[in-house]
Design a protein around this motif. Sequence first.
Motif: not given
Length: 147
Positions: A2-4, A8, A73, A75, A78, A141
């Motif tokens: 998971t991207t937080y 970014l 992605d 995210w 998102g 996000v």
Amino acid sequence: MTTYLEDLSEGLRIETERRVVTAADIDAFVELSGDGNPLHTDDDHARRAGFAGRIAHGLLVLSIESGLSSDADDWAIGTYLEETRRFVEPVLPGDEIYSVSEVTGARRSRSRPDRGIVTLKVETRNQRGEIVLEGTDVIMVGARGGV
């Protein structure tokens, strides 16, 4: 993974997988949207209008690009807050499209500190690398520890 928000940063580039836009996609979008404009349904009409044949709806191309971006992605949250596009070149059945997004801003939300606001410059390109759509996305996000 998971991207937080914290993952970014300005300048980060994300390129999606590629997908061929088919005549069946266009036909399905005609049915779904009710937009039966002959530019999308009639090769001869589209040729008389100056195109190589019938063209995909701009909103169909945008929808496919959005799906490709979602696959590219993972995210936290998102959620789209805003999306703008300029339709630059037509997309024909058989064209292969992909998207390249670049983070141009990332900040913590003032009203929801457990989240952030990310701004992306987005270019959707065809198999020849030509830009067919371009614009900006603003996405909410999740931030670490807040989601």
